[in-house]
Write a protein that holds these residues in place. Structure first.
Motif, PDB file in Angstrom:
ATOM      1  N   THR A   1       0.839  -1.205   0.000  1.00  0.00           N
ATOM      2  CA  THR A   1       0.000   0.000   0.000  1.00  0.00           C
ATOM      3  C   THR A   1       0.872   1.251   0.000  1.00  0.00           C
ATOM      4  O   THR A   1       0.615   2.199  -0.749  1.00  0.00           O
ATOM      5  CB  THR A   1      -0.951   0.005   1.218  1.00  0.00           C
ATOM      6  OG1 THR A   1      -1.770  -1.164   1.162  1.00  0.00           O
ATOM      7  CG2 THR A   1      -1.826   1.244   1.236  1.00  0.00           C
TER       8      THR A   1
ATOM      9  N   ALA B   1      -4.067  -3.156  -2.821  1.00  0.00           N
ATOM     10  CA  ALA B   1      -3.233  -2.104  -2.230  1.00  0.00           C
ATOM     11  C   ALA B   1      -3.738  -0.726  -2.660  1.00  0.00           C
ATOM     12  O   ALA B   1      -3.790   0.206  -1.855  1.00  0.00           O
ATOM     13  CB  ALA B   1      -1.775  -2.300  -2.632  1.00  0.00           C
TER      14      ALA B   1
ATOM     15  N   ARG C   1      -6.807   0.086  -0.618  1.00  0.00           N
ATOM     16  CA  ARG C   1      -6.447   0.504   0.743  1.00  0.00           C
ATOM     17  C   ARG C   1      -5.905   1.930   0.738  1.00  0.00           C
ATOM     18  O   ARG C   1      -6.237   2.736   1.610  1.00  0.00           O
ATOM     19  CB  ARG C   1      -5.442  -0.461   1.356  1.00  0.00           C
ATOM     20  CG  ARG C   1      -6.056  -1.770   1.820  1.00  0.00           C
ATOM     21  CD  ARG C   1      -5.066  -2.597   2.623  1.00  0.00           C
ATOM     22  NE  ARG C   1      -3.872  -2.915   1.852  1.00  0.00           N
ATOM     23  CZ  ARG C   1      -3.757  -3.939   1.001  1.00  0.00           C
ATOM     24  NH1 ARG C   1      -4.773  -4.761   0.828  1.00  0.00           N
ATOM     25  NH2 ARG C   1      -2.636  -4.151   0.347  1.00  0.00           N
TER      26      ARG C   1
END
Length: 96
Positions: A10, A52, A55
């Motif tokens: 992320t 990712a 997020r």
């Protein structure tokens, strides 16, 4: 160092998006970052990187929702707390 591989990924995709904004010499705002993250997420084919991006988008969206003047505190992997304030309200002046 990271609590999980997901967090590391992320951070990587968010960093990539910021770097692209900087290379374009445009404004680096939460809105511009969200736009870039959405664009990059739409081009991504790897499922782990897609998660990712989601997020990263959630993190930026949550930081934008914080009322003006309110702070968001995040702890990093070394248990250091970083405080981020929402300063998108141009009517308030900040003293340093």
């Amino acid at each position: 160092m990271y609590r999980s591989e997901d967090e590391r990924l992320t951070d990587i995709v968010m960093g990539d998006a910021v770097l692209q904004l900087l290379k374009q010499a445009g404004p680096v705002t939460a809105t511009a970052l969200l736009d870039k993250l959405h664009t990059l997420a739409g081009q991504e084919t790897d499922p782990a990187r897609q998660r990712a991006f989601q997020r990263a988008i959630e993190e930026v969206t949550n930081s934008k929702k914080a009322p003006a003047g309110e702070a968001v505190a995040l702890k990093d992997t070394h248990n250091v707390t970083h405080i981020f304030r929402n300063r998108e309200n141009p009517g308030k002046k900040t003293r340093h």
